[in-house]
Motif scaffolding. Structure first.
Motif, short mmCIF file in Angstrom:
data_model
loop_
_atom_site.label_atom_id
_atom_site.label_comp_id
_atom_site.label_asym_id
_atom_site.label_seq_id
_atom_site.Cartn_x
_atom_site.Cartn_y
_atom_site.Cartn_z
N ASN A 27 9.11 -8.58 0.99
CA ASN A 27 7.95 -7.87 1.51
C ASN A 27 6.82 -8.85 1.75
O ASN A 27 6.55 -9.72 0.92
CB ASN A 27 7.52 -6.80 0.50
N LEU A 28 6.16 -8.75 2.91
CA LEU A 28 4.97 -9.53 3.22
C LEU A 28 3.81 -8.56 3.30
O LEU A 28 3.95 -7.47 3.86
CB LEU A 28 5.11 -10.25 4.56
N GLY A 29 2.65 -8.94 2.75
CA GLY A 29 1.56 -7.98 2.77
C GLY A 29 0.20 -8.59 2.59
O GLY A 29 0.03 -9.80 2.44
N VAL A 30 -0.78 -7.70 2.62
CA VAL A 30 -2.17 -8.05 2.38
C VAL A 30 -2.73 -7.04 1.40
O VAL A 30 -2.37 -5.86 1.44
CB VAL A 30 -2.99 -8.08 3.71
N GLY A 31 -3.55 -7.53 0.49
CA GLY A 31 -4.10 -6.65 -0.52
C GLY A 31 -5.57 -6.92 -0.77
O GLY A 31 -6.09 -7.99 -0.45
N ALA A 32 -6.23 -5.94 -1.32
CA ALA A 32 -7.63 -6.06 -1.68
C ALA A 32 -7.82 -5.46 -3.06
O ALA A 32 -7.16 -4.47 -3.41
CB ALA A 32 -8.52 -5.34 -0.67
N GLY A 33 -8.72 -6.06 -3.82
CA GLY A 33 -8.94 -5.54 -5.15
C GLY A 33 -10.33 -5.83 -5.67
O GLY A 33 -10.99 -6.76 -5.22
N VAL A 41 -1.12 -3.11 1.75
CA VAL A 41 -0.10 -2.67 2.70
C VAL A 41 0.84 -3.85 2.93
O VAL A 41 0.44 -5.00 2.83
CB VAL A 41 -0.68 -2.19 4.05
N GLY A 42 2.08 -3.53 3.23
CA GLY A 42 3.06 -4.58 3.46
C GLY A 42 4.13 -4.13 4.42
O GLY A 42 4.24 -2.95 4.75
N VAL A 43 4.93 -5.09 4.87
CA VAL A 43 6.07 -4.83 5.74
C VAL A 43 7.29 -5.47 5.09
O VAL A 43 7.25 -6.65 4.73
CB VAL A 43 5.85 -5.43 7.15
N ASP A 44 8.36 -4.68 4.95
CA ASP A 44 9.56 -5.24 4.34
C ASP A 44 10.53 -5.74 5.40
O ASP A 44 10.27 -5.62 6.60
CB ASP A 44 10.21 -4.25 3.36
N GLN A 45 11.64 -6.30 4.97
CA GLN A 45 12.60 -6.91 5.89
C GLN A 45 13.25 -5.90 6.81
O GLN A 45 13.80 -6.28 7.85
CB GLN A 45 13.65 -7.69 5.11
N GLY A 46 13.16 -4.62 6.51
CA GLY A 46 13.71 -3.58 7.38
C GLY A 46 12.68 -3.04 8.37
O GLY A 46 12.96 -2.12 9.12
N GLY A 47 11.46 -3.60 8.36
CA GLY A 47 10.42 -3.13 9.26
C GLY A 47 9.63 -1.95 8.74
O GLY A 47 8.75 -1.44 9.43
#
Length: 94
Positions: A27-33, A41-47
């Motif tokens: 999973n590739l993503g961006v986060g805030a905290g 939110v992220g996108v996994d290898q299956g889209g």
């Protein structure tokens, strides 16, 4: 329910980009905290696009800016390109 491990790199105060691997794959993503609470939110290898929220704690690794942490949270699939009926009105057939 799943588990995984990842690494995030801060790009702005309170915002990071990251990569992780777990029971759902890569999973590739961006986060805030802020403090112990975060969202991302992220996108996994299956889209599939996923979203999540959680809370956790972390500690610095040595004298670096890197941190290691643990947390709990919940997530959901926001978009699944493999879902045949996604985005189609319920009364519309194939």
């Amino acid at each position: 329910m799943g588990a995984g491990v990842g690494i995030g790199v801060p790009v702005l105060p309170g915002v990071s980009v990251g990569v992780g691997v777990g029971s759902g794959g890569v999973n590739l993503g961006v986060g805030a905290g802020v403090g112990p609470v975060g969202v991302g939110v992220g996108v996994d290898q299956g889209g599939r696009v996923t979203g999540g929220a959680g809370a956790g704690v972390s500690a610095p690794i040595g004298g670096s800016n890197a941190r290691v942490g643990v947390g709990v949270g919940a997530g959901t699939v926001l978009h699944d390109p493999g879902a045949a009926d996604e985005g189609r009105p319920r009364n519309e057939s194939l």
